[in-house]
Design a protein around this motif. Structure first.
Motif, short mmCIF file in Angstrom:
data_model
loop_
_atom_site.label_atom_id
_atom_site.label_comp_id
_atom_site.label_asym_id
_atom_site.label_seq_id
_atom_site.Cartn_x
_atom_site.Cartn_y
_atom_site.Cartn_z
N SER A 188 -3.20 0.43 -8.88
CA SER A 188 -4.35 1.30 -9.09
C SER A 188 -4.72 1.98 -7.77
O SER A 188 -4.28 1.59 -6.69
CB SER A 188 -5.55 0.52 -9.62
N TRP A 200 0.84 -1.20 0.00
CA TRP A 200 0.00 0.00 0.00
C TRP A 200 0.87 1.25 0.00
O TRP A 200 1.94 1.27 0.61
CB TRP A 200 -0.93 0.04 1.21
N PRO A 251 -10.32 2.57 7.16
CA PRO A 251 -10.99 2.49 5.85
C PRO A 251 -12.41 3.01 5.85
O PRO A 251 -12.92 3.45 4.81
CB PRO A 251 -10.94 0.99 5.53
N HIS A 289 -2.35 -4.24 -7.66
CA HIS A 289 -3.21 -3.88 -8.78
C HIS A 289 -2.74 -2.63 -9.52
O HIS A 289 -3.33 -2.27 -10.55
CB HIS A 289 -4.65 -3.67 -8.31
N SER A 347 -6.95 2.76 -4.74
CA SER A 347 -7.97 2.05 -3.97
C SER A 347 -9.09 2.99 -3.57
O SER A 347 -10.26 2.71 -3.83
CB SER A 347 -7.34 1.41 -2.73
N TYR A 348 -8.76 4.12 -2.94
CA TYR A 348 -9.78 5.11 -2.61
C TYR A 348 -9.08 6.43 -2.30
O TYR A 348 -7.87 6.49 -2.07
CB TYR A 348 -10.65 4.66 -1.43
N HIS A 386 -3.20 3.79 -2.62
CA HIS A 386 -3.01 2.94 -3.80
C HIS A 386 -2.71 1.51 -3.36
O HIS A 386 -1.93 1.29 -2.42
CB HIS A 386 -1.85 3.46 -4.66
N TYR A 387 -3.33 0.56 -4.06
CA TYR A 387 -3.07 -0.86 -3.83
C TYR A 387 -2.06 -1.32 -4.87
O TYR A 387 -2.36 -1.37 -6.08
CB TYR A 387 -4.37 -1.66 -3.93
#
Length: 647
Positions: A88, A68, A126, A86, A90-91, A82-83
């Motif tokens: 990408s 992360w 989260p 992937h 995440s949120y 960011h994850y």
């Protein structure tokens, strides 16, 4: 992916290579359109999706499990998660005020502690902001003591006893503990408030040796470093006499040495057992040091990373010799290192966050392991940066440019392997002298290549069959006119008509009457079977009367003999239409059976062959032909004479 070489160390800019300060939207769109044909822009690499902020980024950190990345930025105040597996986003989440710095309390992103610019500490999960609390004074830095489960916040100003404070927030109990009192000098200002006067002292930064003895170090605005024991909550030692404010601190992983950075760009390396520095290094530009990181390369060499707002330097821990450096196009706010790898991430004033990869520092992280293969491929390519002012030519090429007489007589030709390096200016001049039209030829060559490329890109249909190949070509030609060539469309791709192109029994007979009726412009020789197309009757007067009047009689006769034989087909299916234009005298009453063998009563189709003649006749032939009477036209209706008078 841009590469820069500092000595023998290559630094690859993965993200942020072509970025500068933020531009207006209309200007950014115009610049993006201008880069459409730029090969470097087309081959760019986007390491992480949406790894950027609208205005600038403030801080970036990587979780302990290396899965992360959390980053904070402006404007509007927000942070991204960011994850990495992937690659990408995440949120993302917006906050009420700007973020000064933050920490990841857990091994992943689920628990984070944020120091805000409005004197607040926010705990995020989260699900959102879990809890927030107010600090007595503004905080400057944030560290986490895992052994005591305390968040330490160095602050600005003086307490009631005239000392600087490092607030201790116990996360297990949920309340503030007694602060660490740090000597930051006295406040000589006239007007004092909650924080103090403008020149009040502060505790700027903090560091903790969590992998060894867990000693705490606090750097102050008066140039001193105080060491505290987290177990006894007491001061152990004071390191003073530094020039400028202490702005960065970092312990060696062994805990035996400490690196300090000051506001005037000086870096000192201390052994905890001696007040004298082991090493002193000037970072260069003279800006305050923002980050200090102890690093270990893949070859187990000890390095130290130091960064100010202008550049990043990595230098040897033993002798202070610069190993490599990176200078981005925008100001740097924070630098972090993916441990045990060669990846460095920066938060900066530019819109995207920067990513740098140094293969000699370590391998690529597992979430972007493809970078190792890309770097190896780029390293295998011949580097031409060191030969920008020279052109490599072989001996035949030198002779073609009339430069062979310079071999061994000047340093403009430098021998190398099977050829020579020639100075670029000399090469351009010799090339223009040898071929003055080289520019035009090169331009014509490029235009030709572009035209050939466009021609090759056109869709062309081509399908081979066993039977009725001409019919297939005809269908494809129709499709090409409609700009839609598909060899499997319509009849060609329908399974019901497969035998039409495979079985000989379905072969089209071009000599049949049905084929001739459907193709009236096609003539088939009954003896040879050859097929030709009738061009139609052509007039010999196409060139105009003025041209024919100037021609001689011999030329006119030659034209008549060379004209092709024309064939005309006349078809009639109505027997009564044959006498439609006949005079009343010729319209005799017919009774009984009609004889169809008469020439005037032929029904169906007949063929007339004639040779077209020129419209210009000789004057001697015009008089006799004018007196001749034609029986076929004698009984026809005249426009100037009443037909009834002839009865």
């Amino acid at each position: 992916m841009k590469v820069t070489n500092q000595g023998d160390v290559s630094v690859y800019t993965i993200a942020g290579a072509n970025t500068a300060r933020p531009l207006p939207d209309w200007l950014a769109r115009r610049r993006k359109r201008s880069l459409k044909s730029d090969p470097e822009y087309q081959n760019r690499i986007e390491l992480l999706q949406d790894f950027e902020f609208e205005e600038a980024s403030q801080c970036v950190r990587i979780s302990e499990d290396n899965d992360w990345i959390m980053s904070t930025g402006t404007y509007k105040p927000q942070f991204h998660v960011h994850y990495l597996p992937h690659l990408s986003l995440s949120y993302s989440r917006h906050t009420k005020s700007l973020n000064t710095t933050f920490l990841l309390l857990s091994s992943d992103y689920t628990k984070s502690l944020h120091l805000q610019s409005d004197r607040k500490l926010e705990f995020h999960t989260p699900a959102g902001c879990h809890y927030e609390l107010r600090l007595p004074r503004y905080g400057r830095d944030l560290v986490y003591d895992r052994h005591a489960t305390e968040a330490l916040v160095p602050s600005v100003g003086l307490d009631s006893e005239g000392n600087g404070e490092v607030f201790r927030m116990n996360l297990e109990i949920g309340r503030f503990m007694k602060s660490y009192q740090i000597d930051v000098g006295s406040d000589d200002g006239v007007e004092t408030g909650l924080q103090g006067s403008i020149g009040v002292g502060s505790v700027n930064t903090a560091a903790i040796a969590e992998n060894s003895h867990n000693l705490l170090a606090f750097g102050t605005s008066v140039g001193s470093v105080e060491f505290w024991d987290s177990r006894s909550k007491s001061r152990v030692a004071i390191l003073g006499g530094q020039e400028g404010e202490i702005t960065a601190l970092d312990f060696n992983p062994s805990g035996l040495s400490l690196a300090t950075g000051t506001s005037n760009g000086l870096i000192k390396l201390f052994d905890l057992r001696s007040p004298k520095p082991l090493l002193q290094k000037d970072h260069g530009p003279g800006f305050p040091i923002k980050n200090l990181i102890h690093m270990t390369t893949s070859s187990q060499e000890k390095k130290i990373l130091s960064a100010d707002k202008q550049m990043i330097k990595i230098w040897d821990e033993l002798d202070g010799e610069t190993w490599t450096s990176v200078e981005p196009l925008v100001d740097i706010n924070f630098v972090t290192w993916c441990k045990n790898t060669g990846m460095i991430l920066t938060a900066n004033e530019g819109k995207p966050l920067h990513s740098f990869f140094i293969p000699q520092l370590g391998s690529a992280p597992r979430w972007c392991s493809f970078l190792d293969n890309m770097v190896e491929e780029m390293a295998e390519e011949v580097s031409t940066e060191q030969y920008d002012n020279f052109k490599f030519l072989t001996l035949p090429e030198l002779k073609s440019l009339s430069l062979a007489h310079l071999i061994g007589k000047t340093n403009l030709l430098r021998p190398y392997m099977h050829g020579y390096f020639v100075a670029s200016k000399l090469y351009e001049q010799a090339r223009l002298i040898a071929n003055p039209y080289a520019v035009e030829e090169e331009r014509a060559k490029r235009i030709k290549e572009k035209v050939e490329k466009e021609r090759a890109s056109r869709i062309r249909g081509n399908k081979k069959v066993k039977v009725n190949q001409k019919f297939v070509d005809k269908l494809l030609k129709r499709q090409e006119k409609r700009a839609n060539v598909d060899t499997n469309a319509g009849v060609l791709g329908d399974e019901r008509f497969t035998r039409l192109f495979e079985d000989e029994e379905f072969k089209i007979d071009e000599n049949s009457r049905e084929f001739q009726v459907l193709n009236p412009s096609t003539k088939v020789d009954p003896e040879t079977g050859a097929k030709s197309t009738n061009p139609g009757a052509q007039s010999s007067d196409e060139s105009g009367d003025s041209d024919d009047s100037d021609k001689s009689d011999d030329e006119m006769s030659l034209r008549r003999t060379t004209q092709k034989e024309m064939v005309m087909r006349v078809r009639s299916s109505n027997r009564e239409s044959l006498s439609k234009d006949a005079s009343l005298g010729s319209r005799a009453q017919k009774s009984g059976r009609v004889n169809k063998t008469r020439s005037g009563d032929v029904v169906g189709e007949r063929q007339v062959t004639f040779v077209p003649d020129s419209g210009r006749k000789k004057k001697g032939d015009e008089a006799p032909r004018a007196q001749a009477k034609d029986r076929r036209t004698e009984a026809r209706r005249s426009a100037s004479t009443n037909v009834f008078r002839r009865l």
